[in-house]
Motif scaffolding. Structure first.
Motif, short mmCIF file in Angstrom:
data_model
loop_
_atom_site.label_atom_id
_atom_site.label_comp_id
_atom_site.label_asym_id
_atom_site.label_seq_id
_atom_site.Cartn_x
_atom_site.Cartn_y
_atom_site.Cartn_z
N GLU A 23 0.76 -1.24 -0.07
CA GLU A 23 -0.05 0.05 0.07
C GLU A 23 1.02 1.17 0.09
O GLU A 23 0.38 2.22 -0.73
N SER A 69 -16.64 5.79 -5.90
CA SER A 69 -16.28 4.78 -4.97
C SER A 69 -17.38 4.64 -3.75
O SER A 69 -17.82 3.50 -3.62
N GLY A 73 -18.89 1.83 -5.88
CA GLY A 73 -17.65 0.94 -5.49
C GLY A 73 -16.71 0.51 -6.63
O GLY A 73 -16.56 -0.50 -6.68
N SER A 76 -11.09 -0.21 -6.19
CA SER A 76 -10.76 -0.74 -5.17
C SER A 76 -10.04 -0.02 -4.01
O SER A 76 -9.53 1.07 -4.49
N ARG A 77 -9.68 -0.54 -3.06
CA ARG A 77 -8.77 0.13 -2.04
C ARG A 77 -7.63 0.48 -2.42
O ARG A 77 -7.02 1.82 -2.17
N ASN A 78 -6.83 -0.40 -3.41
CA ASN A 78 -5.43 -0.19 -3.90
C ASN A 78 -5.52 1.20 -4.77
O ASN A 78 -4.63 2.06 -5.19
N SER A 79 -6.61 1.09 -5.70
CA SER A 79 -6.90 1.95 -6.78
C SER A 79 -6.92 3.22 -6.12
O SER A 79 -6.55 4.34 -6.45
N ARG A 80 -7.82 3.37 -4.89
CA ARG A 80 -7.97 4.71 -4.24
C ARG A 80 -6.68 5.13 -3.52
O ARG A 80 -6.48 6.33 -3.60
N LEU A 81 -6.09 4.17 -3.02
CA LEU A 81 -4.72 4.48 -2.41
C LEU A 81 -3.92 5.10 -3.49
O LEU A 81 -3.02 6.21 -3.45
#
Length: 140
Positions: A23, A69, A73, A76-81
């Motif tokens: 991350e 998001s 949705g 993904s969390r990784n994309s948002r990071l």
């Protein structure tokens, strides 16, 4: 060394800190791209206008990402990071904003602050509207 700092922080403050290399790498790579993009825009359009454009574009982008998001949705969390904390977070810049506000003097500084805040809020709203209206018209 890095883990020792986290252990010391945890033992002193009683907080649970977890270092997640994947991350952190996503945020770092996105940050690298965003900061280079900001630099290039400020090279092409120097002065207050370059920072203003960067901040408004960043607000539109974060509004789009955040509401896409939240409502659908799609990221993904990784994309948002990568996109949010990394690319967009480093693309917009409060330090340049603060420095240029001081350098602009009282009158132009106040105008610059008001314009950035107003247009930044409008940018997030526009990003949100793109998602909400676009989804309806795209029948997704």
């Amino acid at each position: 060394m890095c883990l020792n700092i986290f252990r010391t922080f945890k033992s002193y403050f009683g907080c649970n800190i977890t270092f997640v290399p994947k991350e952190s790498a996503l945020v770092g790579i996105g940050g690298c791209i965003g900061s280079v993009a900001r630099y290039q825009i400020n090279e092409w359009i120097p002065s207050l206008l370059g920072t203003f454009i960067v901040n408004v574009l960043g607000c539109i982008a974060i509004g789009f990402l955040m509401y896409e998001s939240i409502y659908f949705g799609a990221f993904s969390r990784n994309s948002r990071l990568f996109l949010g904390a990394g690319l967009i977070g480093s693309f917009t810049t409060f330090s340049a904003f603060a420095t240029q506000t001081i350098e602009a003097g009282l009158f132009y500084g106040i105008i610059f602050i008001a314009a950035n805040i107003l247009c930044g809020l409008m940018g997030v709203f526009i990003g949100r509207q793109i998602i909400l209206r676009g989804r309806r018209s795209w029948n997704i």
